[in-house]
Design a protein around this motif. Sequence first.
Motif, short mmCIF file in Angstrom:
data_model
loop_
_atom_site.label_atom_id
_atom_site.label_comp_id
_atom_site.label_asym_id
_atom_site.label_seq_id
_atom_site.Cartn_x
_atom_site.Cartn_y
_atom_site.Cartn_z
N ALA A 175 7.71 3.73 -11.42
CA ALA A 175 7.95 3.63 -9.97
C ALA A 175 7.79 2.18 -9.54
O ALA A 175 6.88 1.47 -9.97
CB ALA A 175 6.98 4.53 -9.22
N VAL A 179 6.86 -1.07 -7.51
CA VAL A 179 5.64 -1.44 -6.78
C VAL A 179 5.87 -2.79 -6.10
O VAL A 179 6.38 -3.73 -6.71
CB VAL A 179 4.43 -1.55 -7.73
N GLU A 234 8.89 6.30 -4.80
CA GLU A 234 9.29 7.19 -5.88
C GLU A 234 10.43 6.59 -6.72
O GLU A 234 10.65 7.02 -7.85
CB GLU A 234 9.73 8.55 -5.33
N SER A 264 0.81 -1.22 0.00
CA SER A 264 0.00 0.00 0.00
C SER A 264 0.84 1.27 0.00
O SER A 264 0.31 2.38 -0.01
CB SER A 264 -0.92 0.00 1.23
N THR A 265 2.17 1.11 0.01
CA THR A 265 3.09 2.25 0.03
C THR A 265 3.50 2.61 -1.40
O THR A 265 3.82 1.74 -2.20
CB THR A 265 4.35 1.93 0.85
N GLN A 266 3.47 3.90 -1.69
CA GLN A 266 3.90 4.37 -3.01
C GLN A 266 5.37 4.81 -2.92
O GLN A 266 5.72 5.66 -2.11
CB GLN A 266 3.03 5.54 -3.48
#
Length: 517
Positions: free
Chosen positions: A64, A66, A55, A51-53
């Motif tokens: 980015a 994933v 960079e 759930s963390t994006q």
Amino acid sequence: MDSQANSDVNNGAVARFLNFIERVGNKLPDPAMIFLFSMLLIWVLSWIFSSTQFESIDPRTGQAIVVHNLLSGDALAGFLASMVKTFTGFAPLGVVLVAMLGVGVAEHSGYINAGLKLMLKRTPQSLLTPSIILVAIVSHTATDAGYVLVIPIAGVIYYAMGRHPLAGIAAAFAGVSGGFSANFIPGGIDPLLQSFTQSAAHIIDPQMSINPLNNWFFTSASSIFIVLLGWYITDKIIEPRLKNTPVDGDTESLPEFHEVTGNERKAFYAASSVMIAGIALLAYAASGEDSALRSSSGSLTDFSAPLMQSIVPLIFLLFWIPGMVFGFMVGTFKSSKDMIDAMSKSMGSMAYYIVMAFFCALFIAAFSQSNLGALLAIEGAEVLKSLALPSGITVVGIIFLTAFVNLFVGSSSAKWALLGPIFVPMLMQLGISPDLSQAAYRVGDSSSNIITPLMPYFPLVVVYCQKYVKGTGIGTLIAIMLPYSIAFLIGWSLFLLAYWGLGIPLGLQSSYEYLGM
């Protein structure tokens, strides 16, 4: 006197530290369970970080990075559906089992036994260690042959000469895995890494061309360095520490080193002649420019070349056929059933490894699918990039970062596919050539191979050790190999800096500086 006292204190401190590592490591669960628990941990971490994006850009996709949640319904269903394929497709499993079928025939027929006895007569004990390490380094040319041939045979040779067998296994393991990037003979890994290096260099300079042997001179010189350093560590640190470790394993199954009889000698030379004839036939078949053993580009060393892809089957044949000839000539094989029984015994000794390989395969698949390994590599590289250190320190930093990442991502090519697109362009902008970046990567990639239980062949080496010392565990092997790893990491880094300082070419058409387009 004072110098001797200091030496004893230092040796005592080193021994206590290594004993501590061994005790702690051996309190860990069985390697198979470690892989299982690690896989479950990866599942949980993938759920947390999915759930963390981030960079950071994944160089493989240009987007980015994933992290994929392995606890989702689809992922769990896919895990169950692909479990059998994941296990049977685990590359080291097939390599080990196929090679061991041929080696089993050669071993139980007495062929390897006779060869070792004849070799022992001609090898001075003082030169045994460097000889073992050198053979282990050269075995890289045959991909994974060192793991299934050189390492176990080294244990047998040391035991036969009255030396501790675990010291022989350690020396061979250090050469095969710790010295992975040291070799006089070019192998398939050279063009493989070069292909990733060139692709990464094209990010900055689309016209740049890199020779597949751009590190050959350095890896050749490194062979001498690793042999000498490994020789010192084995004879001065490892073997003295093992002198109080009793050999309590199943040594009755090992060859008895009685004198070679006349019939055995005759059979050995006949069987070896068959092996040599087979190698000569193979060389002749590969010599033609239109040989079916070459790749589409005409190379024999590309990973796509049928010859490189046939190394393990060739090991099987080059041991199975001579073993069969020897067995029938001396009478250890009286029928084909005896030969099949020899192969069955060989597979029986691999039962424990097969169990560990099952859980290891599932863990590695989960680590790859989650993208956590890629995240670790990319974030680490970004931190190093942000420090903007001097060239020499940056190169050493890359070596140490690669060694750390190697504890979690075992595949050499997979790591370079991730790190290369970051390291190579970054260092090109600092005036450092892709050739030097690749050399630094290879030093770090090799040095920590021998202390990570996540390296696919690590459990196999534990099994080899347990044949002599029943209580051998992960901690035992890590404690034995840690001096090699630390010495290789520090010494090899300094060796690269000195090599660079002297301006000796790294390889063919190589350079240290990138001067721009």
